[in-house]
Design an enzyme around this catalytic site. Sequence first.
Site, PDB file in Angstrom:
ATOM      1  N   HIS A   6       0.914  -1.247  -0.069  1.00  0.00           N
ATOM      2  CA  HIS A   6      -0.026   0.039   0.026  1.00  0.00           C
ATOM      3  C   HIS A   6       0.923   1.041  -0.025  1.00  0.00           C
ATOM      4  O   HIS A   6       1.553   1.414   0.996  1.00  0.00           O
ATOM      5  CB  HIS A   6      -0.808  -0.049   1.374  1.00  0.00           C
ATOM      6  CG  HIS A   6      -2.019   0.934   1.396  1.00  0.00           C
ATOM      7  ND1 HIS A   6      -3.095   1.043   1.596  1.00  0.00           N
ATOM      8  CD2 HIS A   6      -1.460   2.356   0.930  1.00  0.00           C
ATOM      9  CE1 HIS A   6      -3.602   2.202   1.514  1.00  0.00           C
ATOM     10  NE2 HIS A   6      -2.953   3.248   1.331  1.00  0.00           N
ATOM     11  N   HIS A  33       1.438   5.356  -1.815  1.00  0.00           N
ATOM     12  CA  HIS A  33       1.045   6.535  -2.678  1.00  0.00           C
ATOM     13  C   HIS A  33       2.377   7.043  -3.251  1.00  0.00           C
ATOM     14  O   HIS A  33       3.373   7.397  -2.501  1.00  0.00           O
ATOM     15  CB  HIS A  33       0.478   7.630  -1.851  1.00  0.00           C
ATOM     16  CG  HIS A  33      -0.792   7.073  -1.181  1.00  0.00           C
ATOM     17  ND1 HIS A  33      -2.005   6.997  -1.717  1.00  0.00           N
ATOM     18  CD2 HIS A  33      -1.140   6.328   0.255  1.00  0.00           C
ATOM     19  CE1 HIS A  33      -2.983   6.487  -0.996  1.00  0.00           C
ATOM     20  NE2 HIS A  33      -2.556   6.020   0.059  1.00  0.00           N
ATOM     21  N   LYS A  69      -9.494  -0.618  -5.306  1.00  0.00           N
ATOM     22  CA  LYS A  69      -9.482   0.141  -3.795  1.00  0.00           C
ATOM     23  C   LYS A  69     -10.651   0.846  -3.524  1.00  0.00           C
ATOM     24  O   LYS A  69     -11.125   1.582  -4.444  1.00  0.00           O
ATOM     25  CB  LYS A  69      -8.250   1.193  -3.897  1.00  0.00           C
ATOM     26  CG  LYS A  69      -8.087   1.858  -2.582  1.00  0.00           C
ATOM     27  CD  LYS A  69      -7.715   0.979  -1.496  1.00  0.00           C
ATOM     28  CE  LYS A  69      -7.655   1.830  -0.267  1.00  0.00           C
ATOM     29  NZ  LYS A  69      -6.609   2.991  -0.108  1.00  0.00           N
ATOM     30  N   HIS A  95     -10.397   0.964   2.615  1.00  0.00           N
ATOM     31  CA  HIS A  95     -10.212   2.036   3.300  1.00  0.00           C
ATOM     32  C   HIS A  95     -11.461   2.002   4.473  1.00  0.00           C
ATOM     33  O   HIS A  95     -12.445   2.335   3.844  1.00  0.00           O
ATOM     34  CB  HIS A  95     -10.215   3.428   2.616  1.00  0.00           C
ATOM     35  CG  HIS A  95      -9.623   4.459   3.653  1.00  0.00           C
ATOM     36  ND1 HIS A  95      -8.532   5.362   3.516  1.00  0.00           N
ATOM     37  CD2 HIS A  95     -10.423   4.940   5.054  1.00  0.00           C
ATOM     38  CE1 HIS A  95      -8.628   5.989   4.770  1.00  0.00           C
ATOM     39  NE2 HIS A  95      -9.599   5.776   5.344  1.00  0.00           N
ATOM     40  N   HIS A 127      -4.379  -0.441   6.088  1.00  0.00           N
ATOM     41  CA  HIS A 127      -3.535   0.544   7.211  1.00  0.00           C
ATOM     42  C   HIS A 127      -4.639   0.489   8.688  1.00  0.00           C
ATOM     43  O   HIS A 127      -5.061   1.174   9.007  1.00  0.00           O
ATOM     44  CB  HIS A 127      -3.412   1.736   6.877  1.00  0.00           C
ATOM     45  CG  HIS A 127      -4.516   2.393   6.044  1.00  0.00           C
ATOM     46  ND1 HIS A 127      -5.962   2.482   6.198  1.00  0.00           N
ATOM     47  CD2 HIS A 127      -4.714   3.175   4.777  1.00  0.00           C
ATOM     48  CE1 HIS A 127      -6.673   2.972   5.305  1.00  0.00           C
ATOM     49  NE2 HIS A 127      -5.968   3.337   4.577  1.00  0.00           N
ATOM     50  N   ASP A 182       1.328   2.779   3.399  1.00  0.00           N
ATOM     51  CA  ASP A 182       0.523   3.974   3.260  1.00  0.00           C
ATOM     52  C   ASP A 182       1.478   5.219   3.340  1.00  0.00           C
ATOM     53  O   ASP A 182       1.008   6.341   3.786  1.00  0.00           O
ATOM     54  CB  ASP A 182      -0.629   4.052   4.400  1.00  0.00           C
ATOM     55  CG  ASP A 182      -1.503   5.062   4.007  1.00  0.00           C
ATOM     56  OD1 ASP A 182      -1.586   5.174   2.685  1.00  0.00           O
ATOM     57  OD2 ASP A 182      -2.183   5.495   5.004  1.00  0.00           O
TER      58      ASP A 182
HETATM   59  C1  NCD Z   1      -3.525   9.067   2.149  1.00  0.00           C
HETATM   60  C2  NCD Z   1      -2.993  10.163   0.909  1.00  0.00           C
HETATM   61  O1  NCD Z   1      -2.799  11.274   1.270  1.00  0.00           O
HETATM   62  O2  NCD Z   1      -3.228   9.742  -0.368  1.00  0.00           O
HETATM   63  N1  NCD Z   1      -3.505   9.839   3.157  1.00  0.00           N
HETATM   64  C3  NCD Z   1      -3.275   9.064   4.516  1.00  0.00           C
HETATM   65  O3  NCD Z   1      -3.630   9.892   5.446  1.00  0.00           O
HETATM   66  N2  NCD Z   1      -3.334   7.729   4.401  1.00  0.00           N
HETATM   67  C4  NCD Z   1      -4.831   8.496   1.747  1.00  0.00           C
HETATM   68  C5  NCD Z   1      -5.293   7.190   2.479  1.00  0.00           C
HETATM   69  O4  NCD Z   1      -4.653   6.316   2.397  1.00  0.00           O
HETATM   70  O5  NCD Z   1      -6.162   7.545   3.186  1.00  0.00           O
HETATM   71 ZN    ZN Z   2      -3.217   5.023   1.477  1.00  0.00          ZN
END
Ligand code: NCD
Ligand code: ZN
Length: 345
Positions: free
Chosen positions: A13, A15, A99, A136, A174, A247
Amino acid sequence: MRQIVLARPDDWHIHLRDGDALATTVPHCARYLGRGLVMPNLQPPVTRVELALAYRDRILRHVPDGSAFTPLMTLYLTDDTPADEVRRAADSEHVMAFKLYPAGATTNSAAGIHGIEALYPIFEVMEREGVVLSIHGEVTDRDCDIFDRERVFIDRHLEEIVKRFPSLRVVLEHITTADAVEFVRAASHHVAATITAHHLVLNRNDMLVGGIRPHHYCLPVPKRERHREALVEAACSGEPRFFFGSDSAPHGRSRKEAACGCAGVYTAHALVEICATAFAHRGALKRLNDFCSGFGADFYGLPRTTETVTLVEEPWTVPEDFPFTGDRLVPFHAGQEMAWRVHDA
Ligand code: NCD
Ligand code: ZN
């Protein structure tokens, strides 16, 4: 000086964002990840296989020469994802999961889901096609306390989803509560959870005591200490349905240190080192390999990585910040000394 060898870790996971941000995020994680399951919450979101493959190409352009890093892709589930797209995802070797973001739950989730029951026909196709549903798991009702949102989502939606679709492979992403740990333990082997590095370390005091710490604010928000302890216990337990998903979620400093700061903790610069510190603290380093480099691949039905990285107990200091899309990016543990360091990466 202790030293341990791990199979090259995977992150289930992450970003990475898009455009110029990739120049920061991709080299950080390509340093030591085998694979990273890349989240689709871009603007606009990655809702189709075709878009995911184009995004994958943009990521690959930033993988440094000599790195074995392979991005795996997710698609963003919407209220009107067609069944055909699920079939196309099942046929793609690069797309691993859909997702589900409840609309309004987190960063870039406006295009997310409004009514979960309306998705049951799609879940049925996913179950039949063997496509993973990545969730999520937080409700978004204004009157639900933010610290209860994960538990309420499990009670209100997840229990029902896994009962109705017993062979659907589900990852609760998460997780932040003892309730989520308990739920996954009681569920079938088709249900798993990712645990982040920062949720192994932070409780809600670390976010709020002595002043608001915007760089510790993420969603789901860190909870009480007893919940953090439950996460560490689950991660270190050797149970195969708890595995690593960082995450890591970068936002420029100006968007974090603001009157309405956005959610996300950036950990891609030290993913394995942060986990190692938490595992070492519990005397569970021998379990780190399965958590970071084994159980996730097993769940997703992929071979485990064969290359290795070496973790050495050797102090180093995390940089204060990194360049990021014309702004600066403040990493988790900025300016702090860390006890473990990855070598040969
Ligand atoms: C994530 C993001 O910034 O894309 N932010 C976070 O606080 N984890 C999105 C997510 O996974 O909730
Ligand atoms: Zn995330």
